[in-house]
Design a protein around this motif. Structure first.
Motif, PDB file in Angstrom:
ATOM      1  N   GLU A   1      65.907  33.494  69.482  1.00 46.02           N
ATOM      2  CA  GLU A   1      65.035  32.877  68.478  1.00 46.02           C
ATOM      3  C   GLU A   1      63.711  32.445  69.102  1.00 46.02           C
ATOM      4  O   GLU A   1      62.639  32.647  68.526  1.00 46.02           O
ATOM      5  N   LYS A   2      63.776  31.883  70.297  1.00 44.34           N
ATOM      6  CA  LYS A   2      62.561  31.455  71.007  1.00 44.34           C
ATOM      7  C   LYS A   2      61.666  32.663  71.312  1.00 44.34           C
ATOM      8  O   LYS A   2      60.450  32.625  71.108  1.00 44.34           O
ATOM      9  N   LEU A   3      62.260  33.741  71.774  1.00 46.33           N
ATOM     10  CA  LEU A   3      61.497  34.964  72.066  1.00 46.33           C
ATOM     11  C   LEU A   3      60.890  35.546  70.790  1.00 46.33           C
ATOM     12  O   LEU A   3      59.743  35.991  70.794  1.00 46.33           O
ATOM     13  N   ASN A   4      61.651  35.525  69.707  1.00 47.78           N
ATOM     14  CA  ASN A   4      61.133  36.024  68.430  1.00 47.78           C
ATOM     15  C   ASN A   4      59.906  35.226  67.988  1.00 47.78           C
ATOM     16  O   ASN A   4      58.929  35.798  67.502  1.00 47.78           O
ATOM     17  N   ILE A   5      59.960  33.919  68.141  1.00 50.69           N
ATOM     18  CA  ILE A   5      58.827  33.056  67.770  1.00 50.69           C
ATOM     19  C   ILE A   5      57.619  33.364  68.648  1.00 50.69           C
ATOM     20  O   ILE A   5      56.491  33.460  68.157  1.00 50.69           O
ATOM     21  N   GLU A   6      57.849  33.543  69.950  1.00 47.45           N
ATOM     22  CA  GLU A   6      56.752  33.864  70.879  1.00 47.45           C
ATOM     23  C   GLU A   6      56.126  35.216  70.526  1.00 47.45           C
ATOM     24  O   GLU A   6      54.900  35.351  70.515  1.00 47.45           O
ATOM     25  N   ILE A   7      56.955  36.196  70.246  1.00 46.54           N
ATOM     26  CA  ILE A   7      56.455  37.533  69.885  1.00 46.54           C
ATOM     27  C   ILE A   7      55.634  37.456  68.598  1.00 46.54           C
ATOM     28  O   ILE A   7      54.532  37.994  68.517  1.00 46.54           O
ATOM     29  N   GLN A   8      56.171  36.763  67.601  1.00 48.44           N
ATOM     30  CA  GLN A   8      55.460  36.607  66.326  1.00 48.44           C
ATOM     31  C   GLN A   8      54.110  35.922  66.534  1.00 48.44           C
ATOM     32  O   GLN A   8      53.091  36.350  65.978  1.00 48.44           O
ATOM     33  N   SER A   9      54.084  34.882  67.353  1.00 46.99           N
ATOM     34  CA  SER A   9      52.850  34.134  67.602  1.00 46.99           C
ATOM     35  C   SER A   9      51.790  35.000  68.293  1.00 46.99           C
ATOM     36  O   SER A   9      50.618  35.000  67.904  1.00 46.99           O
ATOM     37  N   ILE A  10      52.212  35.750  69.291  1.00 48.77           N
ATOM     38  CA  ILE A  10      51.280  36.631  70.012  1.00 48.77           C
ATOM     39  C   ILE A  10      50.749  37.717  69.068  1.00 48.77           C
ATOM     40  O   ILE A  10      49.559  38.030  69.081  1.00 48.77           O
ATOM     41  N   CYS A  11      51.633  38.276  68.261  1.00 52.92           N
ATOM     42  CA  CYS A  11      51.215  39.322  67.319  1.00 52.92           C
ATOM     43  C   CYS A  11      50.250  38.752  66.274  1.00 52.92           C
ATOM     44  O   CYS A  11      49.281  39.416  65.897  1.00 52.92           O
ATOM     45  N   ASN A  12      50.506  37.534  65.814  1.00 61.14           N
ATOM     46  CA  ASN A  12      49.576  36.880  64.882  1.00 61.14           C
ATOM     47  C   ASN A  12      48.209  36.693  65.527  1.00 61.14           C
ATOM     48  O   ASN A  12      47.171  36.899  64.886  1.00 61.14           O
ATOM     49  N   ASP A  13      48.206  36.276  66.803  1.00 61.32           N
ATOM     50  CA  ASP A  13      46.933  36.122  67.530  1.00 61.32           C
ATOM     51  C   ASP A  13      46.175  37.441  67.595  1.00 61.32           C
ATOM     52  O   ASP A  13      44.959  37.488  67.389  1.00 61.32           O
ATOM     53  N   LEU A  14      46.905  38.528  67.880  1.00 61.71           N
ATOM     54  CA  LEU A  14      46.273  39.851  67.940  1.00 61.71           C
ATOM     55  C   LEU A  14      45.649  40.230  66.598  1.00 61.71           C
ATOM     56  O   LEU A  14      44.538  40.773  66.555  1.00 61.71           O
ATOM     57  N   MET A  15      46.351  39.937  65.517  1.00 63.87           N
ATOM     58  CA  MET A  15      45.827  40.278  64.191  1.00 63.87           C
ATOM     59  C   MET A  15      44.576  39.453  63.875  1.00 63.87           C
ATOM     60  O   MET A  15      43.613  39.979  63.299  1.00 63.87           O
TER      61      MET A  15
END
Length: 193
Positions: free
Chosen positions: A3-17
């Motif tokens: 769950e922690k990794l999923n949140i980190e991945i989502q956050s980084i991807c949001n930053d990229l967008m």
């Protein structure tokens, strides 16, 4: 942990967008002369080439997003792809294909990197394809480096059906991989100095 990794991945991807949106709003630029008269060789050609070189240097080093320049953003994309892939490999090792995040994150990562890459490229295709000197390596096209290295990272993941990143045969006998491996430590060192 997943769950922690999923949140980190989502956050980084949001930053990229968000970064892609910021860059996409910038007007496109080119270091090349807009004059219809192009001079090859001679004094006039030398002057034109000198001016284009100076403009290239200026534009490459001008901030485009969050303090990144066109030049440094190329390596930000490569580093971010590597970071996201490492996190997703951990997710895939801890889950099964039945879990939504197993392939869902892969699609999100690939999409986010590709959107940011496209926004960066569209800002200045001329600069992206221009052969530049990086350290002791001459005539490196940032676009080729970003495209090759991010796809190399994607290949490390277990990809869903229908998604693939075939290895393209390079006419340079593998020199690009060697150049990229030389570039990353040099750029990282320069970035932190």
């Amino acid at each position: 942990m997943v769950e922690k990794l999923n949140i980190e991945i989502q956050s980084i991807c949001n930053d990229l967008m968000e970064e892609a949106q910021t860059i996409a709003q910038l007007p496109s630029v080119s270091h090349l002369s807009k004059s219809k008269l192009q001079f090859s060789g001679g004094i006039l050609g030398g002057i034109q080439e000198y001016r284009e070189g100076k403009r290239l240097e200026k534009l490459m080093n001008a901030p485009i997003c969050k303090g990144w320049t066109f030049y440094t953003y190329a390596f930000h994309l490569i580093d971010t792809a590597e970071d996201l892939v490492k996190k997703q490999i951990e997710v895939q090792n801890a889950t099964t294909e039945d879990d939504d995040c197993y392939f869902g994150n892969v699609k999100l990562i690939v999409s986010s990197i590709n959107v940011a890459h496209k926004a960066w490229f569209e800002y200045s295709p001329d600069m992206a394809w221009e052969g530049i000197n990086v350290g002791d390596t001459k005539n490196v096209a940032l676009e080729l480096s970003v495209d090759t290295y991010t796809k190399e990272e994607f290949r490390k993941l277990h990809l869903p059906d229908g998604m693939s990143f075939p290895v393209e045969q390079q006419g340079n006998g593998g020199c690009l991989s060697f150049i990229i491996m030389l570039l990353i430590p040099t750029i990282t060192l320069l970035y932190f100095l």
